[in-house]
Design a protein around this motif. Structure first.
Motif, short mmCIF file in Angstrom:
data_model
loop_
_atom_site.label_atom_id
_atom_site.label_comp_id
_atom_site.label_asym_id
_atom_site.label_seq_id
_atom_site.Cartn_x
_atom_site.Cartn_y
_atom_site.Cartn_z
N ARG A 386 0.84 -1.20 0.00
CA ARG A 386 0.00 0.00 0.00
C ARG A 386 0.88 1.26 0.00
NH1 ARG A 386 -3.92 -1.37 4.99
NH2 ARG A 386 -1.87 -2.02 5.79
N THR A 388 0.74 5.64 0.84
CA THR A 388 0.03 6.72 1.54
C THR A 388 0.74 8.04 1.27
OG1 THR A 388 -0.54 5.17 3.33
CG2 THR A 388 -0.83 7.53 3.77
N LYS A 449 1.29 -4.71 3.60
CA LYS A 449 -0.07 -4.80 4.12
C LYS A 449 -0.10 -5.20 5.59
CE LYS A 449 -2.27 -5.85 -0.32
NZ LYS A 449 -3.13 -6.79 -1.08
N HIS A 453 -2.60 0.94 9.17
CA HIS A 453 -2.65 2.40 8.99
C HIS A 453 -2.40 3.12 10.31
CE1 HIS A 453 -3.66 6.06 6.84
NE2 HIS A 453 -4.51 6.39 7.81
N ASP A 482 -4.97 5.28 2.47
CA ASP A 482 -4.10 4.29 1.84
C ASP A 482 -4.60 3.97 0.43
OD1 ASP A 482 -2.65 4.27 4.11
OD2 ASP A 482 -3.41 2.36 4.87
N GLU A 484 -3.79 1.23 -2.87
CA GLU A 484 -3.08 0.01 -3.26
C GLU A 484 -2.51 0.11 -4.67
OE1 GLU A 484 -5.36 -3.48 -2.68
OE2 GLU A 484 -5.62 -3.19 -0.52
#
Length: 741
Positions: A386, A388, A449, A453, A482, A484
């Motif tokens: 992921r 961010t 993953k 978060h 987030d 992907e």
């Protein structure tokens, strides 16, 4: 036989070398003479500046002394204010003051004062009417007839009276009152021959044998010279130094008087220079000719080698040593390879920065495959599960720039960046980052993953907390959701920027999550505009503006709008203030500073911004009150306004009624009312009546017709039309909305 060509070539080169060296040495000696002349010219120029500055200083001292006496000696002020010529005591005091001034400054020849109110002259040479004064032509040329005249005059002939001989003087003219007039003039006459007393200790001008020195006025009349003008014109060097004083307008010229042997030497110097140049060019040609003839056999051999090398490399074609030719070819190839590698390495940071901008802004679609292709070249980290987007902003950046020098700012930003790198590495987070502005660091976090978060938020909180504890500033961190798919990371970046918009409302030095503000919607901007207009209107009308501002303050703090909305509201405050003040008299908007919106836009805190807005409005209110109290009709207009406030329910209230009651013209009253309060009489009375009607509709159950009659409307239809025009709704709808609330 084998070495005969070598000996001939060596002898030829040696003769050429000796000839050129001789001429160059001779040219060097003559060049030193020329440099000496240039240094002498520079010295003359510095001498000119020093002498002229000395003379200006002395003139300024005299100028300041006269001006101080005019400013602080009450006798002069009384002379220019009175219109009488028969005041013996005043004439005696003036005479004493002028004599004292001449005593303090022996260089003054005479002083006289001109009073324009009755064309009277009083001076050290006598007194009388302007029309009969011998110096009348000079006075006519002075201010106020010629306001652009210089303070110091040109050389002129001054005759105190018909019995006295003409005296060459320069005159200083001072206007009274100082700088303006037109009450009179003070004229100080300085003999031309005494000017050199000011600078007599600067140099012995009589000793100038090979140079000349002269000072001229604005009309090029000579004030002083060490030689007559004919000698100066005939023998003066073109390398003279000329300087014009910006204060007096006089010009000083200083230079050498031409001497025959030095002038001849200059001509010889030029001839030697041309001869040296010719010999040098001839020697160069001869060397080239001999070298070419000697080199011809070697050239035939090298041409065959170069024909092969030209297809491989062009950087070694100038190599003339055949034994180093092959080595040069190899070295050139290696150098080109290293240079190319270096340029590629240097371009990586710029390419990486461009790649980051395109990724975060979404200007170019970057897929996972495109990332992998660019990863090795740009040294990118591997993709994780992921991504961010994070924006880190330095709080109070305007204060940060003022507090620290450029070097300190760079050091602190470098420290912040390094701390981020260490913390992200410890948290097993890969990242890309770039400073997208002086105050904002954009970060792309890439994490597996398995990393939640909340773990990312905790790491960012540690980063924020460390900055607060160890650095002299704080930061606010905005975090998007987030993502992907790497191709959609620009959406997370937009979310982070959106969250940062609420920094002003929610507070700095904290973590702002888009997930917490995603459902927040700013109130329609136009819903605030009526409140702002009401605040400004009541402020300008000298009414209670703080109560509606307090309501506005509470509403803004409760809704916590975005920074963009807040700044727009502040700018609307400024616009509405400017518009309201423009409707008042001219001197209101000219004397009140309204340029506060740009300064407030730099603030990070909503609390500080609202407090500063209130502070600015309070200051403007005080300025308005001060200006109004200074206006001639302030008391009368406020009495009329109080009468309107008490009797606005009277249907007979009109401009004619008020004009008769307060004994003022109708048109004049209407004009003054508009200038004073920024609103015409009809609109003001209508607003009072509708405001009272709104109170009755909200607080009572009286019929609309009765309320209309109460506020001086005989027709409910007319009342309804006016009510809707001002409030945007009908009386009945307004009452229903209040009951619903």
């Amino acid at each position: 036989m084998i070495k005969s060509s070598l000996y001939r070539m060596m002898l030829s080169y040696l003769l050429i070398f000796i000839s050129i060296t001789f001429f160059l040495i001779a040219l060097l000696v003559l060049n030193n003479i020329v440099m000496h002349k240039k240094e002498l010219t520079r010295t003359n120029h510095q001498f000119t500046l020093n002498v002229m500055n000395k003379l200006d200083d002395e003139l300024r001292k005299l100028d300041e002394s006269v001006v101080n006496d005019l400013m602080f000696n009450s006798v002069f002020g009384e002379f220019f204010r009175t219109g009488s010529n028969e005041n013996a005591l005043l004439n005696y005091k003036i005479s004493q003051a002028l004599n004292q001034l001449m005593k303090d400054h022996p260089s003054i020849y005479s002083i006289y004062l001109v009073r324009f109110s009755n064309d009277y002259i009083f001076g050290t040479d006598g007194m009388g009417q302007l029309s009969s004064y011998p110096d009348l032509p000079f006075i006519i040329k002075q201010w106020p007839h010629n306001p652009s005249l210089s303070r110091w005059s040109t050389k002129r002939c001054y005759t105190p009276s018909s019995q006295q001989a003409c005296q060459e003087v320069v005159s200083m003219t001072v206007k009274y009152p100082l700088g303006y007039g037109p009450k009179g003039l003070a004229i100080v006459n300085i003999p031309v021959h005494t000017l050199m007393n000011f600078i007599e200790d600067f140099n012995d001008f009589s000793a100038l044998k090979y140079s000349y020195f002269q000072i001229t006025d604005q009309n090029r009349q000579s004030l002083f010279a060490t030689a007559d003008s004919a000698t100066i014109s005939a023998k003066a060097s073109r390398q003279s130094s000329v300087y014009t004083s910006p204060y007096s307008g006089w010009t000083m010229e200083n230079g050498d008087i031409k001497r025959g042997w030095l002038n001849s030497l200059s001509t010889v110097n030029q001839a030697w220079a041309y001869a040296a140049l010719g010999v040098t060019m001839a020697g160069v040609w001869l060397i080239l000719f001999l070298t070419r003839r000697t080199y011809r056999p070697i050239q035939q051999i090298l041409l065959r080698i170069r024909s092969f090398a030209v297809s491989r490399s062009t950087s070694v074609l100038g190599e003339s040593n055949e034994f180093r030719f092959i080595e040069s070819v190899i070295e050139s190839v290696v150098e080109q390879s290293d240079d190319y590698k270096k340029r590629v390495e240097e371009s990586i940071p710029e390419k990486r920065r461009l790649f980051f901008y395109e990724l975060m802004e979404g200007t170019r679609p970057i897929t996972a495959d495109a990332w992998e292709k660019a990863r090795e070249q740009l040294k990118l980290p591997s993709l994780h599960g992921r991504q961010t987007a994070v924006i880190v902003e330095i709080d109070g950046f305007a204060s940060f720039e003022e507090q620290f020098s450029d070097t300190d700012q760079k050091l602190l930003i470098f420290s912040l960046t390094n701390v981020w790198k260490e913390m992200s590495s410890e948290a097993d987070l890969a990242f890309l980052h770039e400073w997208i502005s002086p105050s904002k660091l954009s970060i792309l976090l890439m994490h597996a993953k398995r990393i939640r978060h909340t773990d990312v938020i905790e790491m960012l909180e540690r980063f924020r907390s460390w900055t607060e504890m160890h650095l002299p500033f704080t930061i606010t961190v905005a975090v998007g959701d987030d993502i992907e798919d790497i191709a959609s990371v620009h959406e997370s970046n937009k979310e982070a920027l959106k969250a940062l918009e609420y920094k002003m409302a929610d507070g700095a030095n904290r973590i702002l999550l888009f997930s917490e503000i995603s459902d927040r919607r700013d109130k329609d901007l136009y819903q605030y505009l009526h409140t702002i207009r009401s605040i400004i209107q009541q402020l300008v009308m000298h009414e209670d503006w703080e109560s509606p501002f307090a309501s506005f303050d509470r509403e803004i703090r409760s809704t916590r709008p975005s920074r963009e909305t807040i700044i727009q509201l502040v700018r609307f405050f400024q616009f509405q203030l400017q518009r309201s003040l423009d409707e008042l008299a001219d001197n209101y908007s000219d004397n009140i500073d309204l340029s506060f919106a740009d300064d407030l836009a730099k603030l990070d805190s909503l609390d500080k911004l609202l407090d500063m807005v209130k502070k600015h409005l309070s200051a403007i209110r005080q300025q308005l009150e001060m200006i109004r109290r200074e206006r001639k009709n302030f008391g009368l207009l406020h009495t009329i306004r109080l009468h309107i406030d008490e009797h606005f329910k009277d249907p007979d209230l009109s401009l004619d009624y008020l004009a008769d009651r307060f004994e003022i013209g109708v048109k004049n009253l209407s004009k003054l009312f508009k200038e004073e309060f920024g609103e015409n009489f009809i609109d003001y009375v209508t607003r009072l009546r509708i405001q009272h009607a709104m109170e009755l509709l909200a607080a009572t159950s009286l019929p609309v017709q009765e309320i209309a009659t109460t506020v001086a409307y005989s027709s409910s239809v007319t009342f309804g039309r006016v009510f809707k025009r001002l409030t945007g709704t009908t009386p009945s709808a307004f009452r229903e909305s209040r009951l619903t609330d």
